[in-house]
Structures are given as structure tokens and as C-alpha cells.
Motif scaffolding. Structure first.
Motif, PDB file in Angstrom:
ATOM      1  N   THR A  51       0.831  -1.208   0.000  1.00 23.64           N
ATOM      2  CA  THR A  51       0.000   0.000   0.000  1.00 23.64           C
ATOM      3  C   THR A  51       0.864   1.257   0.000  1.00 23.64           C
ATOM      4  O   THR A  51       2.026   1.236   0.414  1.00 23.64           O
ATOM      5  CB  THR A  51      -0.931   0.039   1.227  1.00 23.64           C
ATOM      6  N   HIS A  52       0.266   2.333  -0.464  1.00 25.89           N
ATOM      7  CA  HIS A  52       0.903   3.655  -0.479  1.00 25.89           C
ATOM      8  C   HIS A  52      -0.135   4.647   0.014  1.00 25.89           C
ATOM      9  O   HIS A  52      -1.300   4.589  -0.376  1.00 25.89           O
ATOM     10  CB  HIS A  52       1.335   4.006  -1.908  1.00 25.89           C
ATOM     11  N   SER A  53       0.284   5.560   0.889  1.00 22.58           N
ATOM     12  CA  SER A  53      -0.607   6.648   1.302  1.00 22.58           C
ATOM     13  C   SER A  53       0.029   7.965   0.891  1.00 22.58           C
ATOM     14  O   SER A  53       1.248   8.142   0.993  1.00 22.58           O
ATOM     15  CB  SER A  53      -0.865   6.617   2.807  1.00 22.58           C
ATOM     16  N   GLN A  54      -0.808   8.868   0.397  1.00 20.70           N
ATOM     17  CA  GLN A  54      -0.349  10.158  -0.123  1.00 20.70           C
ATOM     18  C   GLN A  54      -1.304  11.244   0.355  1.00 20.70           C
ATOM     19  O   GLN A  54      -2.502  11.176   0.069  1.00 20.70           O
ATOM     20  CB  GLN A  54      -0.336  10.113  -1.654  1.00 20.70           C
ATOM     21  N   PRO A  55      -0.799  12.241   1.092  1.00 25.13           N
ATOM     22  CA  PRO A  55      -1.684  13.345   1.480  1.00 25.13           C
ATOM     23  C   PRO A  55      -2.183  14.094   0.237  1.00 25.13           C
ATOM     24  O   PRO A  55      -1.409  14.388  -0.682  1.00 25.13           O
ATOM     25  CB  PRO A  55      -0.783  14.256   2.319  1.00 25.13           C
ATOM     26  N   LEU A  56      -3.478  14.367   0.206  1.00 28.36           N
ATOM     27  CA  LEU A  56      -4.081  15.157  -0.871  1.00 28.36           C
ATOM     28  C   LEU A  56      -4.233  16.611  -0.429  1.00 28.36           C
ATOM     29  O   LEU A  56      -4.057  17.526  -1.223  1.00 28.36           O
ATOM     30  CB  LEU A  56      -5.454  14.593  -1.241  1.00 28.36           C
ATOM     31  N   ARG A  57      -4.594  16.789   0.829  1.00 27.63           N
ATOM     32  CA  ARG A  57      -4.721  18.119   1.425  1.00 27.63           C
ATOM     33  C   ARG A  57      -4.204  18.000   2.854  1.00 27.63           C
ATOM     34  O   ARG A  57      -4.658  17.156   3.612  1.00 27.63           O
ATOM     35  CB  ARG A  57      -6.176  18.567   1.430  1.00 27.63           C
ATOM     36  N   ASP A  58      -3.251  18.854   3.202  1.00 31.51           N
ATOM     37  CA  ASP A  58      -2.657  18.836   4.539  1.00 31.51           C
ATOM     38  C   ASP A  58      -2.571  20.271   5.041  1.00 31.51           C
ATOM     39  O   ASP A  58      -1.649  21.006   4.702  1.00 31.51           O
ATOM     40  CB  ASP A  58      -1.274  18.189   4.493  1.00 31.51           C
ATOM     41  N   GLU A  59      -3.576  20.661   5.815  1.00 30.90           N
ATOM     42  CA  GLU A  59      -3.638  22.006   6.376  1.00 30.90           C
ATOM     43  C   GLU A  59      -3.709  21.937   7.908  1.00 30.90           C
ATOM     44  O   GLU A  59      -4.364  22.752   8.547  1.00 30.90           O
ATOM     45  CB  GLU A  59      -4.833  22.763   5.804  1.00 30.90           C
ATOM     46  N   VAL A  60      -3.028  20.942   8.464  1.00 28.80           N
ATOM     47  CA  VAL A  60      -3.052  20.728   9.906  1.00 28.80           C
ATOM     48  C   VAL A  60      -2.245  21.816  10.604  1.00 28.80           C
ATOM     49  O   VAL A  60      -1.132  22.158  10.177  1.00 28.80           O
ATOM     50  CB  VAL A  60      -2.507  19.329  10.265  1.00 28.80           C
ATOM     51  N   LEU A  61      -2.810  22.347  11.677  1.00 31.93           N
ATOM     52  CA  LEU A  61      -2.146  23.346  12.500  1.00 31.93           C
ATOM     53  C   LEU A  61      -1.805  22.723  13.847  1.00 31.93           C
ATOM     54  O   LEU A  61      -2.478  21.797  14.296  1.00 31.93           O
ATOM     55  CB  LEU A  61      -3.056  24.555  12.720  1.00 31.93           C
ATOM     56  N   GLN A  62      -0.768  23.248  14.486  1.00 29.03           N
ATOM     57  CA  GLN A  62      -0.379  22.783  15.816  1.00 29.03           C
ATOM     58  C   GLN A  62      -0.188  23.977  16.733  1.00 29.03           C
ATOM     59  O   GLN A  62       0.111  25.082  16.280  1.00 29.03           O
ATOM     60  CB  GLN A  62       0.903  21.964  15.762  1.00 29.03           C
ATOM     61  N   ARG A  63      -0.372  23.696  18.015  1.00 31.31           N
ATOM     62  CA  ARG A  63      -0.134  24.715  19.045  1.00 31.31           C
ATOM     63  C   ARG A  63       0.566  24.014  20.206  1.00 31.31           C
ATOM     64  O   ARG A  63      -0.003  23.115  20.831  1.00 31.31           O
ATOM     65  CB  ARG A  63      -1.452  25.318  19.503  1.00 31.31           C
ATOM     66  N   VAL A  64       1.803  24.402  20.460  1.00 28.71           N
ATOM     67  CA  VAL A  64       2.559  23.810  21.556  1.00 28.71           C
ATOM     68  C   VAL A  64       2.060  24.438  22.851  1.00 28.71           C
ATOM     69  O   VAL A  64       2.137  25.647  23.039  1.00 28.71           O
ATOM     70  CB  VAL A  64       4.081  24.022  21.378  1.00 28.71           C
ATOM     71  N   LEU A  65       1.540  23.588  23.747  1.00 27.49           N
ATOM     72  CA  LEU A  65       0.966  24.058  24.996  1.00 27.49           C
ATOM     73  C   LEU A  65       1.938  23.938  26.164  1.00 27.49           C
ATOM     74  O   LEU A  65       1.811  24.654  27.157  1.00 27.49           O
ATOM     75  CB  LEU A  65      -0.313  23.272  25.313  1.00 27.49           C
TER      76      LEU A  65
END
Length: 170
Positions: A51-65
Motif C-alpha cells: 500500500t501507499h498513502s499520499q496526502p491530498l490536502r494537509d492544512e493541519v495546525l499545531q499549538r505547543v501548549l
């Protein structure tokens, strides 16, 4: 159980902080998370076929707490859209997976992690890798995911589903 539900409630509160804005803008205190890389798995490691996985849309945000004294993240909130295409490379059949849930992730000094999550996430299990059968899954709902330093995972579903993806592309 109450502790899990309370932690997931914290996730919902943290990701809701700040005004909703267009994707081109980043809410105050949030920054783009490291990009989700494509992955290749040999036959038998997740599914019976390669199998292969490929991001199509990656708009993930992070906040270091919270961070350790050396600056490494200790507690990080994640949110935002993530769509991944998973393909059976033997026959070309694929499925698109919404993996854009929200999570509060605790990073432990030994390399293990604790996820308190709400919404969809895609992850996989190996044969000896925890409390789920080998495979790729789309988790959705309210759950925790305890990831050991060796990568073994323990899923605790409070409310939700663990949808196997391998059967969708065999």
C-alpha cells in the motif's frame, strides 16, 4: 472513563480557541504542523498487499501548549483538514480518507505518546503492535491512542468507530 471524556473535552476547547478564519490565515498561537509524508508499506505489514498513502490536502495546525526544559514539545494540540489517498499498489484501487480530526498529544521523554482525540485520524497496526489486528484504520469519534516507544498502540474508543481500510482497496 471520566478522565478520558474530560481530556477529550479539553481537546475540543483548545481547538475552538480563537476566531474561525480562512485557511490562508493562521489563528494566533497556531502554526502549520510538520507535513504528513507519503508512506509505503510492504505486503503483510499493514494489509495483505503493498500500500501507499499520499496526502491530498494537509492544512493541519499545531499549538505547543507545554515544552520540556530542553525545548522539545511535551503537550501539543492539533487541528485542521487532512485528506489522504490510500492505494493498493498491486491493483491500483484506492480510497480517500478524511483524517482531519483534532488531538491533544502528550509526548513522553521515552518517545511514547498519548493521544486524546476527537474526529477522524488514519493510523495503522502491525501484527504485534497493540490491541487491534494488523491493518490500516480510520478512527473516528472520541478516543485515546496510547503509542508505546516501540510503536505498539492501544486504542480506547469512548464513542466511535475503527473502520478497516484494507478491505476497501483489496
Amino acid at each position: 472513563m471520566r478522565r478520558v471524556i474530560a481530556a477529550v473535552g479539553v481537546v475540543a476547547a483548545v481547538v475552538a480557541v480563537g476566531p474561525h478564519v480562512a485557511h490562508a490565515e493562521t489563528p494566533s498561537g497556531w502554526e502549520p504542523a510538520p507535513a504528513t509524508p507519503p508512506y509505503d508499506w510492504a505486503a503483510g505489514t499493514r494489509c495483505d498487499f503493498p500500500t501507499h498513502s499520499q496526502p491530498l490536502r494537509d492544512e493541519v495546525l499545531q499549538r505547543v501548549l507545554d515544552a520540556y526544559p530542553d525545548g522539545k514539545p511535551k503537550l501539543v494540540a492539533y487541528k485542521g483538514p487532512l485528506d489522504i489517498r490510500v492505494t493498493n499498489t498491486a491493483n491500483g484501487k484506492s480510497t480517500d480518507v478524511d483524517a482531519g480530526g483534532s488531538a491533544l498529544v502528550g509526548y513522553r521523554p521515552d518517545g511514547s505518546q498519548m493521544w486524546y482525540a476527537y474526529g477522524p485520524v488514519m493510523t495503522g497496526w502491525r501484527d504485534d503492535g497493540g490491541n487491534m489486528p494488523r491493518g490500516l484504520y480510520r478512527l473516528d469519534g472520541i478516543y485515546t491512542l496510547d503509542v508505546a516507544a516501540d510503536g505498539a498502540k492501544t486504542l480506547t474508543l469512548v464513542h466511535g468507530t475503527a473502520e478497516p481500510l484494507c478491505p476497501l482497496i483489496e
